[in-house]
Design a protein around this motif. Structure first.
Motif, short mmCIF file in Angstrom:
data_model
loop_
_atom_site.label_atom_id
_atom_site.label_comp_id
_atom_site.label_asym_id
_atom_site.label_seq_id
_atom_site.Cartn_x
_atom_site.Cartn_y
_atom_site.Cartn_z
N HIS A 1 -8.43 3.10 -1.29
CA HIS A 1 -9.25 2.83 -0.38
C HIS A 1 -10.14 3.90 0.38
O HIS A 1 -10.69 3.64 1.21
CB HIS A 1 -8.57 2.17 0.97
N LEU A 2 -10.17 4.93 -0.36
CA LEU A 2 -11.07 6.25 0.24
C LEU A 2 -12.42 5.87 0.00
O LEU A 2 -12.71 5.45 -1.14
CB LEU A 2 -10.52 7.31 -0.56
N VAL B 1 -3.48 15.34 3.99
CA VAL B 1 -3.29 14.08 4.80
C VAL B 1 -2.80 13.18 3.67
O VAL B 1 -2.82 13.23 2.53
CB VAL B 1 -4.64 13.66 5.45
N ARG B 2 -1.88 12.02 4.30
CA ARG B 2 -1.39 10.94 3.67
C ARG B 2 -2.48 10.00 3.59
O ARG B 2 -2.92 9.36 4.45
CB ARG B 2 -0.29 10.64 3.78
N ILE B 3 -3.12 9.29 2.39
CA ILE B 3 -3.92 8.13 2.39
C ILE B 3 -3.50 7.23 1.17
O ILE B 3 -2.93 7.44 0.41
CB ILE B 3 -5.56 8.78 2.29
N TYR B 4 -4.44 6.26 1.30
CA TYR B 4 -4.16 5.14 0.16
C TYR B 4 -5.59 5.55 -0.68
O TYR B 4 -6.60 5.09 -0.32
CB TYR B 4 -4.24 3.51 0.61
N LYS B 5 -5.59 6.27 -1.81
CA LYS B 5 -6.82 6.83 -2.32
C LYS B 5 -7.75 5.73 -2.59
O LYS B 5 -8.96 5.80 -2.75
CB LYS B 5 -6.26 7.62 -3.49
N THR C 1 0.79 -1.18 0.00
CA THR C 1 -0.01 0.01 -0.06
C THR C 1 1.01 1.39 -0.03
O THR C 1 1.79 1.46 0.82
CB THR C 1 -0.84 -0.04 1.36
N THR D 1 0.86 5.50 -0.03
CA THR D 1 -0.01 6.52 0.42
C THR D 1 0.61 7.69 -0.40
O THR D 1 1.72 7.79 -0.88
CB THR D 1 0.15 6.87 1.96
#
Length: 208
Positions: A207-208, A201-205, A161, A163
């Motif tokens: 899974h948004l 913010v840092r995300i795993y797009k 994953t 981010t």
């Protein structure tokens, strides 16, 4: 002699079958593996190296050891069944996700054609807003299907994953626009105020 088991607790074993097993493995004693009310197997003990046979105390001690063996055997079978069920579930998720992704992709393509005007212009702003809401919802469904596929991949092994930085403001605005037709249909008044300095913010797009 093996200590007696309470009658009715385990299914009867054919004496001839036990004798055949003892003869086949050159054994002297057959200890039952009992779990709950079920007989899950037998432990065949060979003859002792000396001429002296097994004493009653030795047989009782061995019989007591057979209890945890039976529990371990049943736990191993249970774990195997759980693993098999997990594999079936992962296969189902993968197949179902692929079957859903294809029609959703076609639906998204058709909405894109309508919104772009390639197959004719829209007659009103309301039509465009409704199609845009459908398009956004379709993208959300495709993303959910992708997450189901990710779940199947995670269960089968390591899943990387990555981010990336993300500004939540566009997502909030898109959510509001998606639901505006419903808000207007219900004759509701909706006001939004988003702070201009929302942090990135840092995300795993995916899974948004």
């Amino acid at each position: 002699d093996i200590p007696k088991i309470e009658e009715g607790k385990i299914p009867p074993i054919a004496k001839e079958e036990v004798r055949n097993l003892l003869q086949m493995f050159e054994g002297q004693i057959a200890l039952p593996l009992i779990h709950g009310s079920s007989l899950v197997g037998l432990i065949i003990l060979s003859k002792k190296s000396d001429s002296r046979g097994y004493t009653q105390n030795e047989v009782r001690a061995l019989y007591n050891l057979s209890v945890p063996f039976a529990i371990a055997w049943e736990n191993a079978k249970l774990y195997e069944n759980i693993q098999r069920a997990s594999e079936v579930k992962s296969d189902f998720i993968s197949i179902a996700s692929h079957q859903l992704r294809t029609p959703l992709s076609h639906f998204k393509w058709a909405l894109s054609m309508l919104l772009s005007g390639e197959i004719g212009s829209l007659r009103s702003k309301k039509q465009k807003e409704m199609l845009e809401a459908l398009y956004a919802r379709t993208e959300t469904m495709i993303s959910l299907v992708g997450q189901l596929l990710d779940i199947a991949r995670i269960e089968t092994g390591p899943f990387p994953t990555e981010t990336s930085p993300f500004n939540p403001t566009p997502l909030i605005n898109a959510f509001i626009q998606e639901h505006m037709p419903l808000i207007e249909e219900k004759n509701l008044i909706f006001h939004s105020q988003i702070a201009p300095d929302l942090p990135v913010v840092r995300i795993y797009k995916e899974h948004l």
